[in-house]
Each structure stands twice: as C-alpha cells, then as structure tokens.
Write a protein that holds these residues in place. Structure first.
Motif, short mmCIF file in Angstrom:
data_model
loop_
_atom_site.label_atom_id
_atom_site.label_comp_id
_atom_site.label_asym_id
_atom_site.label_seq_id
_atom_site.Cartn_x
_atom_site.Cartn_y
_atom_site.Cartn_z
N ARG A 138 0.86 -1.18 0.00
CA ARG A 138 0.00 0.00 0.00
C ARG A 138 0.90 1.24 0.00
O ARG A 138 1.72 1.41 0.90
CB ARG A 138 -0.92 0.00 1.22
CG ARG A 138 -1.76 -1.26 1.33
CD ARG A 138 -2.51 -1.32 2.65
NE ARG A 138 -3.71 -0.48 2.64
CZ ARG A 138 -3.85 0.67 3.26
NH1 ARG A 138 -2.83 1.16 3.98
NH2 ARG A 138 -4.98 1.35 3.22
N PRO B 53 0.74 2.74 6.45
CA PRO B 53 0.27 1.78 7.47
C PRO B 53 -1.02 1.12 7.01
O PRO B 53 -1.83 1.73 6.30
CB PRO B 53 0.03 2.67 8.70
CG PRO B 53 0.67 3.98 8.40
CD PRO B 53 0.72 4.12 6.92
N ASP B 54 -1.23 -0.12 7.42
CA ASP B 54 -2.45 -0.83 7.03
C ASP B 54 -3.70 -0.13 7.53
O ASP B 54 -4.77 -0.22 6.90
CB ASP B 54 -2.42 -2.26 7.59
CG ASP B 54 -1.38 -3.13 6.87
OD1 ASP B 54 -0.97 -2.77 5.75
OD2 ASP B 54 -0.97 -4.16 7.45
N ALA B 55 -3.60 0.57 8.64
CA ALA B 55 -4.78 1.19 9.24
C ALA B 55 -5.16 2.52 8.58
O ALA B 55 -6.22 3.08 8.90
CB ALA B 55 -4.54 1.43 10.74
N LEU B 56 -4.35 3.02 7.68
CA LEU B 56 -4.62 4.31 7.07
C LEU B 56 -5.51 4.13 5.84
O LEU B 56 -5.21 3.32 4.95
CB LEU B 56 -3.32 4.99 6.65
CG LEU B 56 -3.44 6.39 6.05
CD1 LEU B 56 -4.02 7.36 7.06
CD2 LEU B 56 -2.10 6.88 5.53
N SER B 57 -6.59 4.88 5.77
CA SER B 57 -7.48 4.80 4.61
C SER B 57 -6.78 5.37 3.39
O SER B 57 -5.93 6.26 3.48
CB SER B 57 -8.77 5.56 4.87
OG SER B 57 -8.54 6.97 4.89
N SER C 39 1.88 7.74 9.41
CA SER C 39 1.70 7.10 10.72
C SER C 39 1.07 8.04 11.72
O SER C 39 0.26 7.63 12.56
CB SER C 39 3.05 6.59 11.24
OG SER C 39 3.57 5.57 10.41
N VAL D 115 -2.69 8.09 11.47
CA VAL D 115 -3.32 6.95 12.14
C VAL D 115 -3.40 7.18 13.65
O VAL D 115 -4.42 6.88 14.29
CB VAL D 115 -2.56 5.65 11.83
CG1 VAL D 115 -3.11 4.49 12.64
CG2 VAL D 115 -2.63 5.33 10.34
N SER D 116 -2.33 7.74 14.22
CA SER D 116 -2.28 7.93 15.67
C SER D 116 -3.05 9.17 16.12
O SER D 116 -3.21 9.40 17.32
CB SER D 116 -0.83 8.04 16.14
OG SER D 116 -0.22 9.21 15.61
#
Length: 345
Positions: A104, A132-136, A305, A308-309
């Motif tokens: 990604r 990051p995997d969690a970021l749209s 990152s 995400v945080s």
C-alpha cells in the motif's frame, strides 16, 4: 480471419483486451476541468525503476487544474493529468528490491508524466510512500503534494523549539500541514487566514490568528514583531506578497516562498541579512538524488503514521466518486479550500 475463430477464442481475445485496458480522465486540449473526458486507455506497464499502482484514491491539488489550463511542453496528447494518488502496487519494473507486490503506497508523480486521474498509474519507485495498514486510501491520497511540500518548506528553516514564525494561507492544504509540522517542532506559529477558519487553525496549533480581510492586519503583525521577533515567514500567496513581509523578520531570519520565488533580495544588503528560500516539490523528480527522495519519502511515511495515531489531521473536506472527478476539480478551482479534496475509485 476473426470470423474463422471459435467462439471461445474470440471471447478470450475480448477478455484479454479488457484486462489490459483502464478507465482514465484525459484531455486533448487545455481549458477548464470540463475539457476532461472519461475514456478507455491501455493500461501502462512499468519500466526499470518504476512500479504500477492500482489507484484507490486520488488527491486533487491546485497544480492539477492550473496545468490543465496551461498545458505542459512535455505532454503527449491526449494527456492524463493528476500528480497525487494512493493504492496498491500491482507490478514491479526491473531493478526494484525495496518494494513488494500488494504494498500500500501513496505517491506524488512527476507533472510531465501520465498522471493519477486513472485506474492505474506508473510512478518512479523512489517516490512511493509506504502506508500503514490502518490508514485509509482517502487520507493517504490527501498526503503527498500538500504534505511533502510542507516538509520541504519546514526543512528550509533550521529553527529551534520556541522560535516564532508567521504563516500566511494557514487554513489551506499546504498551510495546515505546515502549521502542524511546525507545532510538532515546538515552534510558535502566528497564522494568517480568513476569520471563518480561525477556530480551526487555532485547533491545529496556531498561537495567534490574523484575518487577512482586515485592512490593518499587516500593521498589527508589524507591531507584534517589534515586541516578539519573527525568525521565519512562510508565505503561500506570491513572491511579491512574501517580499512585502520581509521587513517583519529579525536578523538572520528566513523568508520561505511556497507559491513563487524571490528574483531579487527584498531588503537592503547588510541589514537583517535574511535567507531567501524557494520550494518546488515537482523539481525533485528531475533534480534530486535517490538519497534526497529517501529522506522525503521517509518523512511522508512518518506523517502517514501520525494520521493513524491522531497526531496529524489530513484536513479532508470533500470526498467524491471517480466518475465525478471534474466536478470536484472545479470545486477546488473556485474554492474556498480549507483542506484537501479527494476522489475515490
């Protein structure tokens, strides 16, 4: 010849053809966003040092509508515009060892190249920002041009925690990114924006806000600078506008021009001896080395990152579907734009 092929062979040929085609917004001439047309185009293939990205979201930037209007000498017509995108890598060119299929990424593509207003885009591998995997993908697509421009601007000024800086255009995509980066370095940011955006700019970390619609905002800024010296000014308006603010800087201050450059020094020699800086993200593609790109991409990954945080706000104000891209681009052209506009595929 086609009529002699069995039905299964003709079906295979059709399927193979469509597998190698993609939807893309192209234009055959310069103009407003409505010159764009959605067409089928051959899917590109990456050369050595390149990767193919399946776009999941596209970031819209002022440079997009401006160059659709102006054109570029290096373009081959019809041209696919767009510099920012985010998605997955689906093909690697030769010589790529630091990226993998399925990774990604977000990216800022070189302006003369076929761009991100398409289902697939070939980009230089060194420009791929890992996500990051969690970021749209929507948030990721809003990152490259505004975020990397802000990073470049910030790095022009080697300041210390507690330094005071003035930031014009603080409510825009680049301005808001720069404001957040400056605060993360402990700088005291005095922002200039519209009164309608002052509350949001304060939430992003500004210490003070001036309304540029107020006739005497420059005089107010000058009085404040007389009591609290400014170590840097980041201007989002123009070279002329930046030059008019140069007298506010203290000795050895930094004047950073983001929308233009200073053709000559705005102050008499051997006075405050300020440093003049220009910022040009797209120039990195032609003039920066791999080590510089590695540092820039690393800073972009850190910013991803931080989204995400919750430490960094991507400032998304508009999410539109791919088939309505020209509509969203027209909204960007006419503004106001207190943040980023993105398109999803």
């Amino acid at each position: 010849m086609e009529e002699t092929l069995p039905n299964s062979a003709r079906l295979f040929r059709v399927l193979f053809y469509w597998r190698d085609m993609m939807k893309a917004w192209v234009h055959h001439e310069t103009g407003t966003p409505d010159v764009l047309g959605l067409v089928d185009r051959p899917q590109p293939r990456p050369a050595r040092g390149e990767v193919l990205v399946r776009n999941r979201a596209v970031g819209l930037n002022p440079v997009d509508w401006k160059f659709i209007s102006w054109g570029h000498a290096a373009w081959k017509w019809p041209h696919i515009p767009g510099v920012d995108g985010a998605g997955e890598i689906v093909e690697l060119g030769e010589g790529i060892a630091h990226l993998r299929l399925g990774a990604r990424v977000a990216y800022h593509n070189d302006l003369p190249r076929p761009g991100s207003f398409a289902e697939y885009t070939v980009i230089p591998a060194r420009a791929a920002i890992p996500l990051p995997d969690a970021l749209s993908f929507e948030a990721a697509a809003a990152l490259p041009c505004p975020g990397l421009t802000a990073i470049q601007a910030i790095e022009k000024s080697p300041l210390w925690p507690g330094a005071h800086v003035l930031l014009t255009g603080a409510s825009g995509a680049v301005g808001g990114a720069l404001l957040q980066l400056a605060r993360s370095r402990g700088w005291i940011v005095h922002a200039v924006c519209s009164a309608a955006q002052s509350a949001r700019v304060l939430r992003l970390g500004a210490a003070t806000v001036l309304d540029y619609h107020q006739d005497d905002w420059r005089e107010i800024a000058a009085r404040r600078a007389a009591n609290q010296p400014l170590n840097a000014i980041f201007d989002m308006v123009s070279g002329e506008h930046a030059a008019s603010l140069a007298p506010l800087l203290t000795a050895n201050g930094h004047l950073v021009c983001i929308q233009d450059r200073q053709e000559k020094t705005p102050l008499p020699p051997f006075t405050t001896t300020i440093s003049l800086h220009e910022v040009g993200l797209n120039a990195m593609h032609a003039h920066a080395d791999d080590a510089q790109w590695s540092r820039l991409v690393g800073a972009g990954a850190a910013m991803a990152s931080d989204i995400v945080s919750g430490r960094f706000d991507p400032q998304i104000i508009d999410v539109e579907s791919f088939d309505r891209l020209p509509v969203a681009l027209a909204r960007l052209e006419h503004g106001p734009n207190p943040g980023n506009r993105v398109v999803v595929l």
